[in-house]
Scaffold this motif. Structure first.
Motif, mmCIF file in Angstrom:
data_model
loop_
_atom_site.group_PDB
_atom_site.id
_atom_site.type_symbol
_atom_site.label_atom_id
_atom_site.label_comp_id
_atom_site.label_asym_id
_atom_site.label_seq_id
_atom_site.Cartn_x
_atom_site.Cartn_y
_atom_site.Cartn_z
ATOM 1 N N GLY A 54 8.886 -16.020 -63.087
ATOM 2 C CA GLY A 54 8.347 -15.214 -62.005
ATOM 3 C C GLY A 54 8.143 -15.974 -60.708
ATOM 4 N N THR A 55 7.949 -17.262 -60.774
ATOM 5 C CA THR A 55 7.769 -18.008 -59.530
ATOM 6 C C THR A 55 9.073 -18.023 -58.758
ATOM 7 O OG1 THR A 55 8.426 -20.098 -60.495
ATOM 8 C CG2 THR A 55 6.112 -19.520 -60.644
ATOM 9 N N PHE B 79 8.789 -15.996 -44.704
ATOM 10 C CA PHE B 79 8.460 -14.676 -44.180
ATOM 11 C C PHE B 79 7.204 -14.173 -44.869
ATOM 12 C CE2 PHE B 79 12.921 -15.247 -43.502
ATOM 13 C CZ PHE B 79 13.174 -14.688 -42.253
ATOM 14 N N THR B 80 6.248 -13.746 -44.081
ATOM 15 C CA THR B 80 5.053 -13.131 -44.653
ATOM 16 C C THR B 80 5.235 -11.612 -44.606
ATOM 17 O OG1 THR B 80 3.708 -14.974 -43.878
ATOM 18 C CG2 THR B 80 2.547 -12.945 -44.493
ATOM 19 N N VAL B 81 5.213 -11.034 -45.786
ATOM 20 C CA VAL B 81 5.425 -9.590 -45.907
ATOM 21 C C VAL B 81 4.098 -8.971 -46.298
ATOM 22 C CG1 VAL B 81 6.694 -7.780 -47.130
ATOM 23 C CG2 VAL B 81 7.807 -9.984 -46.630
ATOM 24 N N ALA B 82 3.578 -8.090 -45.461
ATOM 25 C CA ALA B 82 2.264 -7.487 -45.737
ATOM 26 C C ALA B 82 2.385 -5.985 -45.830
ATOM 27 C CB ALA B 82 1.277 -7.868 -44.632
ATOM 28 N N ILE B 83 1.857 -5.442 -46.900
ATOM 29 C CA ILE B 83 1.853 -3.992 -47.084
ATOM 30 C C ILE B 83 0.669 -3.634 -47.973
ATOM 31 C CG2 ILE B 83 3.494 -4.124 -49.036
ATOM 32 C CD1 ILE B 83 4.599 -1.378 -47.887
ATOM 33 N N ALA B 84 0.018 -2.527 -47.670
ATOM 34 C CA ALA B 84 -1.187 -2.151 -48.433
ATOM 35 C C ALA B 84 -0.782 -1.512 -49.759
ATOM 36 C CB ALA B 84 -2.073 -1.219 -47.617
ATOM 37 N N ALA B 85 0.095 -2.220 -50.461
ATOM 38 C CA ALA B 85 0.521 -1.793 -51.796
ATOM 39 C C ALA B 85 -0.471 -2.333 -52.815
ATOM 40 C CB ALA B 85 1.912 -2.333 -52.078
ATOM 41 N N ARG C 221 4.387 -5.940 -57.631
ATOM 42 C CA ARG C 221 4.363 -7.137 -56.778
ATOM 43 C C ARG C 221 5.687 -7.898 -56.907
ATOM 44 N NH1 ARG C 221 -0.184 -8.826 -58.345
ATOM 45 N NH2 ARG C 221 -1.576 -8.834 -56.557
ATOM 46 N N THR C 222 6.138 -8.022 -58.132
ATOM 47 C CA THR C 222 7.385 -8.739 -58.405
ATOM 48 C C THR C 222 8.581 -7.976 -57.820
ATOM 49 O OG1 THR C 222 6.314 -9.443 -60.434
ATOM 50 C CG2 THR C 222 8.670 -9.882 -60.254
ATOM 51 N N ALA C 223 8.560 -6.668 -57.959
ATOM 52 C CA ALA C 223 9.650 -5.848 -57.415
ATOM 53 C C ALA C 223 9.685 -5.940 -55.894
ATOM 54 C CB ALA C 223 9.478 -4.393 -57.861
ATOM 55 N N LEU C 224 8.522 -5.921 -55.262
ATOM 56 C CA LEU C 224 8.486 -5.985 -53.796
ATOM 57 C C LEU C 224 8.970 -7.351 -53.292
ATOM 58 C CD1 LEU C 224 5.162 -4.062 -53.014
ATOM 59 C CD2 LEU C 224 7.514 -3.194 -53.008
ATOM 60 N N HIS C 225 8.681 -8.404 -54.050
ATOM 61 C CA HIS C 225 9.234 -9.729 -53.730
ATOM 62 C C HIS C 225 10.757 -9.657 -53.669
ATOM 63 C CE1 HIS C 225 5.778 -12.552 -54.275
ATOM 64 N NE2 HIS C 225 6.612 -13.383 -53.666
ATOM 65 N N ALA C 226 11.331 -9.051 -54.701
ATOM 66 C CA ALA C 226 12.794 -8.983 -54.782
ATOM 67 C C ALA C 226 13.353 -8.146 -53.634
ATOM 68 C CB ALA C 226 13.206 -8.391 -56.130
ATOM 69 N N ILE C 227 12.701 -7.028 -53.366
ATOM 70 C CA ILE C 227 13.169 -6.143 -52.294
ATOM 71 C C ILE C 227 13.111 -6.872 -50.953
ATOM 72 C CG2 ILE C 227 12.549 -4.065 -50.982
ATOM 73 C CD1 ILE C 227 11.687 -2.843 -53.746
ATOM 74 N N ALA C 228 12.012 -7.596 -50.718
ATOM 75 C CA ALA C 228 11.863 -8.319 -49.456
ATOM 76 C C ALA C 228 12.905 -9.428 -49.329
ATOM 77 C CB ALA C 228 10.450 -8.891 -49.347
ATOM 78 N N ALA C 229 13.148 -10.160 -50.424
ATOM 79 C CA ALA C 229 14.116 -11.254 -50.380
ATOM 80 C C ALA C 229 15.494 -10.717 -50.014
ATOM 81 C CB ALA C 229 14.157 -11.972 -51.728
ATOM 82 N N ARG D 49 17.543 -11.153 -46.655
ATOM 83 C CA ARG D 49 18.711 -11.966 -47.004
ATOM 84 C C ARG D 49 18.328 -13.446 -47.130
ATOM 85 N NH1 ARG D 49 21.513 -9.647 -42.110
ATOM 86 N NH2 ARG D 49 21.343 -7.416 -42.485
ATOM 87 N N VAL D 50 17.228 -13.681 -47.810
ATOM 88 C CA VAL D 50 16.791 -15.068 -48.051
ATOM 89 C C VAL D 50 16.452 -15.234 -49.532
ATOM 90 C CG1 VAL D 50 15.869 -15.384 -45.734
ATOM 91 C CG2 VAL D 50 14.365 -14.555 -47.562
ATOM 92 N N GLY D 51 16.252 -16.486 -49.922
ATOM 93 C CA GLY D 51 15.864 -16.781 -51.301
ATOM 94 C C GLY D 51 14.441 -16.298 -51.578
ATOM 95 N N TRP D 52 14.203 -16.084 -52.836
ATOM 96 C CA TRP D 52 12.925 -15.590 -53.345
ATOM 97 C C TRP D 52 11.742 -16.441 -52.864
ATOM 98 C CZ3 TRP D 52 11.703 -11.634 -56.754
ATOM 99 C CH2 TRP D 52 10.516 -11.742 -57.438
ATOM 100 N N ASP D 53 11.926 -17.755 -52.831
ATOM 101 C CA ASP D 53 10.802 -18.658 -52.534
ATOM 102 C C ASP D 53 10.428 -18.664 -51.052
ATOM 103 O OD1 ASP D 53 13.231 -19.772 -51.954
ATOM 104 O OD2 ASP D 53 12.572 -21.829 -52.308
ATOM 105 N N ARG D 54 11.171 -17.942 -50.226
ATOM 106 C CA ARG D 54 10.786 -17.898 -48.813
ATOM 107 C C ARG D 54 9.961 -16.655 -48.484
ATOM 108 N NH1 ARG D 54 16.209 -19.190 -45.726
ATOM 109 N NH2 ARG D 54 14.925 -18.745 -43.895
ATOM 110 N N ILE D 55 9.622 -15.887 -49.524
ATOM 111 C CA ILE D 55 8.815 -14.674 -49.314
ATOM 112 C C ILE D 55 7.363 -14.959 -49.670
ATOM 113 C CG2 ILE D 55 8.465 -12.265 -50.013
ATOM 114 C CD1 ILE D 55 11.101 -12.795 -48.513
ATOM 115 N N ARG D 56 6.466 -14.626 -48.756
ATOM 116 C CA ARG D 56 5.028 -14.633 -49.080
ATOM 117 C C ARG D 56 4.537 -13.203 -48.961
ATOM 118 N NH1 ARG D 56 3.129 -20.080 -46.126
ATOM 119 N NH2 ARG D 56 3.711 -18.890 -44.289
ATOM 120 N N LEU D 57 4.104 -12.653 -50.076
ATOM 121 C CA LEU D 57 3.755 -11.232 -50.106
ATOM 122 C C LEU D 57 2.246 -11.071 -50.087
ATOM 123 C CD1 LEU D 57 5.049 -8.361 -50.470
ATOM 124 C CD2 LEU D 57 4.618 -8.641 -52.909
ATOM 125 N N ARG D 58 1.767 -10.202 -49.195
ATOM 126 C CA ARG D 58 0.333 -9.859 -49.162
ATOM 127 C C ARG D 58 0.199 -8.374 -49.456
ATOM 128 N NH1 ARG D 58 -2.349 -9.963 -43.991
ATOM 129 N NH2 ARG D 58 -4.025 -8.995 -45.183
#
Lengths: 710, 326
Positions: free
Chosen positions: A10-11, A470-476, A484-492, A496-505
């Motif tokens: 998951g990381t 990228f910091t992705v913020a949504i009141a999800a 949370r995991t699905a939104l990480h994938a959608i944001a990545a 068009r970046v790797g998973w580890d460049r997403i910070r989800l709030r």
């Protein structure tokens, strides 16, 4: 379809730099390690300084009024700070409610002396510790005068009236009576389902405090933004002065979509006692004072030609509600879209009673509704002497049977054929009571269904940071589904970046408007907003601006401008049961489900969710029911020893999988997989029990005392 | 939850001394039932004397061949004991059919014999219950009694014993051994539970202040082919709707010896002596088993919601005896 690719941690650290899309890759949940190691924090785990604790006192009568509350013993009890009841509670706005159902009397806690159902909160005792609060609550003396209560549900109840029509009007296609009269074979039967509870493992917990003018809340819920808005209205505050947060939620299953008593009472307590206050409901209070699925009584009439072509579908349902809150248990929804017929008529009535308010529980409407409709379809197949699978194949509509609108993507037939193939349906002897193993009767059954899907407007903010992240913020909110995991994938993928460049709030109402984790629409609605914000951000980044750059995008316009079309996910479920006629025990041996749920973001999570949904369906078929005492009007099985759902030993091998599906009106091709897993299972099991025993079960649950033979 | 004093006894005599003259003191063993009821305010002891550390743990064979089960032996250990599994298999099966692994690791054999009913009205302080508050009435008779008693009940109380373990104890004629400050005593299990009558709050014949020290299974009562079958509303983690423990010895098609005990039908495990008498010496056929079960149940007085238990108990007796024959 059955290939299960390697599951990534998951990381996601090890996939950094890979060009493969994150969507479609099976992946364990990002917070999984924290959850199994105890680090993940639920609403009751967050430390707050100077925290006081509230314990709820609930009504022991089902109807009447409070004549006296004597707090003297409570106030003398160690650690007690104070008692709130209807005499000193802050006044709240009587108009507060929900956008769908209007003002909600269930939010009007401690406003008067009236009791309309057993378990209604009548006081909150606040103390230094949780234990002291409970001890104080036990010492509170509440006197009542009882009035006669009415919990006797029947569709012919004198108070019955039409349900609200917020979810669409009744169907009135063609002439039902004429088509029934012209039918070679008719089924006209009634089906009943009991009240049920959501039964999330984490009880409802909230903490509230004031920070200047701002009301802060940490609350176990499915909708931080929506609940903040309800809370603001209820206490007459601007939304900008209310902030509701939560990190992890241990399940909701519908019961945490609205503002719950825990947060209302904690808010009242912090206003009165000027301390942060936490209210954690006990399991019994979750049963008695949150919400339940209503009992239903459903008459289904089907008429068909000899070859199985449907001429008529009539589905008239009644369900119970409390006198306090409106709700729509839309049992008749799928009758309007699942099968073609010349005449389709639906009616939906409510019966107000002295019961706990009813609200969303695990596939509201469609869970009881599909039990009735798909049991009736099986009865029709029986009377036609036809394979029930063929009956469903023969009545595929080309457009919405009532609406006349085109379907976006309709893969019901694919679910049926894939499910039948995997189950080994071909060659089944359709006559009942033909297979025995020793003293056991063996039967198989199937059912299909659909579940309405759409997306609701949400907003997301994405910031391109200087360090390339990228910091992705949504009141999800992730209630355990893997959102949370699905939104990480959608944001990545969207960025068009790797998973580890997403910070989800997520989990914070202050981020902005967003839909709830409800209606199987959470991840779909939030994902769309993230895609929109990513698109807008990438456009801005093309000019090479100085970082950080933030973009906020809202999907209201895009969602509202979609064409009017029929949008549904689909399922086909096949069950095998073994019945001991001497004891009435029914055991499910196999369950196969095939699902058309649009594009699957994370196959591991979605398969889990569908499997879990099917287990809920099994429990609905065989175990779950609220039992109320007619004399007292109160629920008598308000704990997990008395309210049964499937234990591990009841759960057989479950094969849940997807068929190829894509929603053209969604930017990600998604449909919600949340609730479709639950529906159709009860009918498939009931149909299998008929096939095993020859006896129809039109009343849930299929308890052993209803099955046992002489 | 009411506040209470707690102490841990390390010798039986100490345990007995610490409850002397205290009407409201209770022994605490596994606590899997007592503590739950204390949290609900149903049990309100002033003092708990923890007997878990007493040297009463373990199973051994006495000189006369009887099996002695120490009072604080856990349910798990009792179920797993090789001699219990070999000579009294219905007991092992019954224990394993109850509760969950975690609860069986905590719960003790003596505690199990004393567990209280799971009647919802007993556990709800706002309901009338003669067992909890003598003279207050019984809410179950007019209320929900789907899983209540069909045998031996009275208008004062229709609650059932939830114990699985006690059913084969009744089958195997177990003997309950206890100590008081006056000395040791023993009670055959057939006289251990009181009839309900109008005193449902008085459940056993154990003298005041007595501590159960062991339960013995007579060697003469062993039944290597005995069985326990439990029917419940889900496959695990539910109390019995009806359960049957039975042992049967057949020679040349004739019943030589038969014992039957029922769970879930009465305030205590029910020895089906009428059915046993009907069967003894007669042909071992399913038809006879059914007729014997019906004779036993002819005295049953079902309530509006639990009539199905008659059919269930009859079918279950027939089915378990038939299984033993085959």
């Amino acid at each position: 379809m059955n290939t299960h690719p390697q599951v990534l941690d998951g990381t996601g650290a090890e996939i950094s730099g890979l060009s493969a899309p994150a969507i479609g890759t099976p992946r364990t949940r990002v917070e999984g390690r924290d959850k199994v190691s105890g680090k993940a924090r639920y609403a009751g785990d967050i430390p707050i300084e100077r925290l006081a604790h509230g314990a709820v006192v609930t009504a022991t009568i089902a109807s009447g009024r409070i004549t006296a509350i004597d707090p003297s013993a409570t106030l003398a009890s160690p650690g007690v700070i104070g008692v709130i009841d209807h005499r000193n509670a802050p006044r709240v706005d009587p108009e507060a409610g929900s956008p769908f159902f209007g003002p909600d009397g269930q939010l009007q806690l401690l406003q008067d002396d009236q009791i309309a159902h057993g378990g209604w909160p009548v006081a909150l005792v606040v103390a230094e510790t949780h234990e002291q609060a409970r001890a104080g609550a036990e010492r509170l003396r509440v006197s009542y005068v009882e009035q006669p209560h009415d919990i006797a549900f029947s569709p012919g109840h004198p108070a019955a009236r039409p349900a609200l029509s917020a979810f669409g009007p009744d169907a009135n296609k063609g002439d039902l009576d004429a088509e029934l009269a012209a039918s070679a074979v008719v089924v006209d039967e009634s089906y009943t389902t009991p009240a049920q509870h959501a039964c999330a493992m984490e009880p409802h917990v909230a903490t509230a405090w004031l920070e200047g003018a701002v009301l802060r809340g940490i609350d176990s819920n499915q909708a931080p933004y929506g609940i903040a808005a309800q809370l603001a209205t209820l206490f007459g505050k601007p939304l900008s002065d209310v902030r509701v947060q939560v990190e992890q939620v241990g399940g909701g299953f519908g019961s945490k979509t609205g503002l719950g008593p825990q947060l209302i009472l904690a808010t009242m307590a912090t206003m009165l006692f000027h301390r942060p206050v936490r209210v954690a409901l006990t399991r019994e209070e979750v049963f008695l004072a949150t919400s339940a699925r209503p009992r239903t009584d459903q008459r289904v009439r089907l008429g068909a030609d000899r070859d199985g072509r449907l001429r008529a579908i009539g589905h008239e349902a009644a369900f119970e509600i409390s006198g306090k809150s409106e709700f729509i248990e839309n049992c008749v929804e799928i009758a309007k879209t699942l099968y073609a017929a010349d005449a389709i008529r639906t009616r939906l009535n409510v019966v107000p009673l002295n019961i706990l308010p009813v609200a969303s529980v695990r596939a509201p409407g469609t869970a009881p509704g599909s039990f009735a409709l798909e049991s009736a379809m099986d009865e029709l197949a029986e009377r036609l002497d036809m394979d029930p699978l063929d009956l469903r194949r023969r009545n595929e509509p080309e457009v919405g049977p009532v609406s006349g609108l085109p379907f976006t993507s309709r893969n019901f037939q694919l679910c049926l054929s894939e499910g039948a193939r995997q189950f080994g349906w071909a060659g089944r002897d359709h006559r009942p009571r033909r297979r025995r193993e020793g003293h056991l009767l063996i039967g198989t059954g199937m059912a299909g269904t659909s579940f309405f899907t759409t997306a609701f407007p949400s907003s997301a903010t994405i910031t391109a940071e200087q360090d390339g992240t990228f910091t992705v913020a949504i009141a999800a909110i992730d209630i355990g589904t893997g959102a949370r995991t699905a939104l990480h994938a959608i944001a990545a993928d969207a960025l068009r970046v790797g998973w580890d460049r997403i910070r989800l709030r997520i989990g914070d109402s202050a981020i902005g408007p967003a839909w709830q984790a409800g209606g199987s629409l959470g991840t779909t609605s939030w994902g769309w907003a993230i895609v929109a914000a990513a698109r807008d951000l990438l456009e801005q980044l093309e000019s090479g601006p100085a970082l950080p750059v933030s973009v906020t995008s809202d999907t209201t316009e895009e969602i509202m401008s979609r064409p009017h079309r029929e949008r549904h996910s689909y399922s086909a479920v096949f069950a095998e049961v073994a019945v001991d006629p001497a004891t009435g025990e029914v055991r499910v041996r196999r369950l196969v489900g095939r699902f058309a749920v649009g594009r699957v973001v994370n196959p591991l999570m979605v398969r889990s969710q569908l499997t879990g949904g099917m287990i809920m369906g099994l429990s609905i078929a065989l175990q779950e029911e609220v039992v109320r005492d007619e004399v007292s009007g109160r629920q008598v099985n308000a704990d997990f020893a008395g309210y049964h759902f499937a234990a591990n030993a009841d759960v057989p091998f479950i094969d849940a999988d997807f068929v190829e599906d894509h929603e053209p009106d969604d930017p990600l091709g998604m449909k919600g997989p949340g609730e479709i897993g639950t529906v159709a299972v009860a009918a498939a099991i009931a149909n299998a029990v008929w096939h095993a025993t020859g006896k129809r079960h039109r009343e849930l649950p299929i308890r052993l005392d209803r099955v046992i033979e002489d | 939850m009411k506040e209470f004093a707690y102490s841990r006894a390390t010798a039986v005599h100490d345990a007995l001394t610490s409850v002397v003259g205290q009407e409201n003191a209770r022994f605490l063993a596994g606590g899997t039932n007592l503590v739950d009821l204390m949290k609900r305010g149903v049990e309100t002891p002033d003092r708990l004397v923890d007997v878990r550390a007493l040297p009463l743990d373990g199973v051994h064979e006495a000189r006369n061949g009887d099996l002695v089960i120490g009072a604080t032996t856990t349910n798990s250990d009792a179920a797993a004991h090789p001699e219990i599994r070999r000579r009294y298999p219905a007991l092992s099966q019954a224990v394993l059919a109850g509760a969950s692994g975690q609860l069986r690791n905590m719960a003790t054999v003596a505690g199990n014999l004393l567990q209280r009913t799971r009647c919802a009205y007993f556990a709800d302080l706002s309901s009338a219950c003669n067992k909890r508050v003598p003279g207050s009435g019984c809410a179950a008779v007019a209320g929900v009694h789907h899983n209540h008693a069909i045998l031996g009940a009275s208008p004062a109380c229709v609650a059932t014993s939830p114990s699985d373990m006690a059913v084969p104890m009744m089958l195997f004629d177990a003997v309950v051994h206890y100590e008081t400050l006056d000395g040791k005593g023993e009670i055959p299990i057939s006289r251990f539970y009181r009839p309900v009558g109008d005193t449902p709050h008085l459940e056993t014949t154990l003298p005041d202040g007595a501590l159960i020290t062991s339960v013995t299974l007579p060697s003469a009562a062993a039944g290597e082919r005995s069985r326990y079958r439990k029917v419940r509303e889900r496959a695990s983690y539910a109390f019995a709707t009806v359960s049957v423990a039975a042992d049967l010895v057949v020679r040349s098609g004739q019943v030589r010896e038969v014992r039957i005990a029922l769970g879930g039908v009465a305030s205590h495990p029910w020895r089906a002596r009428i059915a046993e008498e009907e069967l003894r010496g007669g042909p071992a056929t399913p038809e006879r088993f059914r007729a014997a079960a019906e004779a036993e149940l002819s005295a049953a007085k079902p309530l509006p919601h639990n009539g199905y238990k008659l059919r269930l108990a009859r079918n279950l007796i027939q089915s378990v005896l038939t299984e033993i024959v085959h």
